[in-house]
Enzyme design. Structure first.
Site, mmCIF file in Angstrom:
data_model
loop_
_atom_site.group_PDB
_atom_site.id
_atom_site.type_symbol
_atom_site.label_atom_id
_atom_site.label_comp_id
_atom_site.label_asym_id
_atom_site.label_seq_id
_atom_site.Cartn_x
_atom_site.Cartn_y
_atom_site.Cartn_z
ATOM 1 C CB CYS A 195 38.064 48.514 29.350
ATOM 2 S SG CYS A 195 39.766 47.895 29.210
ATOM 3 C CB CYS B 295 40.871 46.558 25.098
ATOM 4 S SG CYS B 295 39.478 45.826 25.947
ATOM 5 C CB CYS C 68 43.416 47.736 28.668
ATOM 6 S SG CYS C 68 42.717 46.120 28.293
ATOM 7 C CE LYS D 17 40.372 41.845 32.527
ATOM 8 N NZ LYS D 17 39.778 42.890 31.691
ATOM 9 C CD GLU E 48 46.429 44.943 41.382
ATOM 10 O OE1 GLU E 48 45.666 45.902 41.586
ATOM 11 O OE2 GLU E 48 47.328 44.980 40.535
ATOM 12 C CE LYS F 22 37.162 39.457 32.871
ATOM 13 N NZ LYS F 22 37.250 40.586 32.031
ATOM 14 C CB SER G 182 33.862 34.702 27.125
ATOM 15 O OG SER G 182 35.258 34.905 27.150
ATOM 16 C CE1 TYR H 25 29.303 37.608 28.413
ATOM 17 C CE2 TYR H 25 30.743 36.063 29.552
ATOM 18 C CZ TYR H 25 30.540 37.281 28.945
ATOM 19 O OH TYR H 25 31.567 38.185 28.886
HETATM 20 C C1 PBG Z 1 38.050 44.352 28.747
HETATM 21 C C2 PBG Z 1 37.430 43.127 29.258
HETATM 22 C C3 PBG Z 1 37.708 41.787 28.943
HETATM 23 C C4 PBG Z 1 36.726 41.031 29.589
HETATM 24 C C5 PBG Z 1 35.921 41.907 30.291
HETATM 25 N N1 PBG Z 1 36.383 43.189 30.091
HETATM 26 C C6 PBG Z 1 38.720 41.198 28.040
HETATM 27 C C7 PBG Z 1 40.148 41.261 28.354
HETATM 28 O O1 PBG Z 1 40.585 41.770 29.377
HETATM 29 O O2 PBG Z 1 40.891 40.813 27.484
HETATM 30 C C8 PBG Z 1 36.571 39.537 29.509
HETATM 31 C C9 PBG Z 1 35.209 39.013 29.717
HETATM 32 C C10 PBG Z 1 34.991 37.601 29.325
HETATM 33 O O3 PBG Z 1 35.901 36.871 28.882
HETATM 34 O O4 PBG Z 1 33.842 37.162 29.463
HETATM 35 N N2 PBG Z 1 39.303 44.651 29.234
#
Ligand code: PBG
Length: 324
Positions: free
Chosen positions: A120, A122, A130, A195, A233, A248, A274, A313
């Site tokens: 990615c 970002c 991104c 996602k 998707e 996700k 997270s 995690y």
């Molecule tokens: C990058 C990415 C993100 C996450 C994984 N890859 C952040 C986003 O899309 O803003 C999130 C992972 C997490 O919250 O644990 N694009």
């Protein structure tokens, strides 16, 4: 044909029988452990929004990766925090980027640990989005070229699997093309296929220092209200060559995990993100919940819904719990 003939409690009355009829079993092989690699040396910086997680420099991440491997966790996924960000995300595809260095260092010391890379932009873009931006818009097709370059540089550094998380249209095909053209036809793609534009990512954005400087990600990540769209998707990503597909976040998206599992014959990964992790940590710190039990219940639910692989995690703590 009901009570008193049927008494479901018969199969619950003691631990031995309960274990015999248990339908879902978690194992260390189910997990993929996310790690954050940063520049410098000897760096082990706590991530305040994600207790127990750290930004690690290459030398430190190697040590941690060895511990992860010893626990029987088969894979890690790497996120990079580069030294410099710019408008082209240059460090994302630099041979000297933090992720590229970390891949080489981990594979050198721990060759049997699978190294997956998050593909990615970002974290590498000064604006935190991104993709490539022009006139305030996130452009799709010019972004594909950069993502493909990034995936290729990860493969060259020794990554075992690449995992695009950007949600641009056509990125899986672009990555498959460039990998194949460079003799990396055996490197699998795990796509973040469904996602969602989720508020559950906010602790990660502190961890990866990748908060968008303006606007949000709703023009590329999916609307949390949509279920059918996830199937579309995922179907597109499989058509383009995705080997593993991901849903996700995970916890609020069990219906999506289940739909994807029941619709397609490819391995399904779920990303326990997270915010899902940090909520549990915060409530446990307040003494409101039993952290270990909640963790196992949560991870079990993802597997029960159909996840073959779980990015979490909690991986290290969960394996320790399983061994008890
Ligand atoms: C990058 C990415 C993100 C996450 C994984 N890859 C952040 C986003 O899309 O803003 C999130 C992972 C997490 O919250 O644990 N694009």
């Amino acid at each position: 044909m009901s009570y008193p003939i049927h008494r479901p409690r018969r199969l619950r009355l003691n631990k031995i029988i309960r274990n015999m009829v248990r339908e879902t079993h978690l194992a260390s092989e189910d997990f993929i452990y996310p790690m954050f690699v940063t520049f410098g040396k000897g760096v082990r910086k706590k991530i305040s929004s994600m207790p127990g997680c750290f930004q690690l420099s290459v030398d430190e991440i190697v040590k941690e990766a060895q511990e992860v491997y010893k626990l029987g966790i088969p894979a890690v996924i790497l996120f990079g925090i580069p030294e410099h960000k710019d408008e082209k995300g240059s460090e994302a595809y630099s041979d000297k980027g933090v992720v590229q260095k970390a891949i080489r260092a981990i594979k050198d010391k721990c060759p049997d640990l699978a190294v997956i890379t998050d593909v990615c932009l970002c974290e590498y873009m000064s604006h935190g989005h991104c993709g490539v931006i022009k006139n305030g818009k996130i452009l799709n097709d010019p972004t594909l070229e950069l993502l493909a370059k990034e995936a290729l540089s990860h493969a060259k550094a020794g990554a075992d699997i690449v995992a695009p998380s950007d949600m641009m249209d056509g990125r899986v095909a672009a990555i498959r093309d460039i990998l194949d053209a460079n003799s990396f036809e055996d490197i699998p793609i795990m796509s973040y296929a469904a996602k969602y534009a989720s508020a559950f990512y906010s602790p990660f954005r502190e961890a990866a220092e990748a908060t968008p400087q303006f606007g949000d990600r709703r023009s590329y990540q999916m609307d949390p209200a949509n279920r059918r769209e996830a199937i579309k998707e995922v179907a597109l990503d499989i058509e383009e060559g995705a080997d593993i597909v991901m849903v996700k976040p995970a916890m609020c998206y069990l219906d999506i995990i289940s739909d994807v599992k029941n619709t397609f014959d490819v391995p399904v990964a779920a990303y326990n993100v997270s915010g899902e992790y940090s909520m549990v940590k915060a409530a446990a710190k307040l003494g409101w919940i039993d952290e270990k039990r909640i963790m196992m219940e949560l991870l079990n639910s993802l597997k029960r819904a159909g996840a073959d692989l779980i990015l979490t995690y909690f991986a290290v703590d969960a394996v320790k719990e399983l061994r008890k």
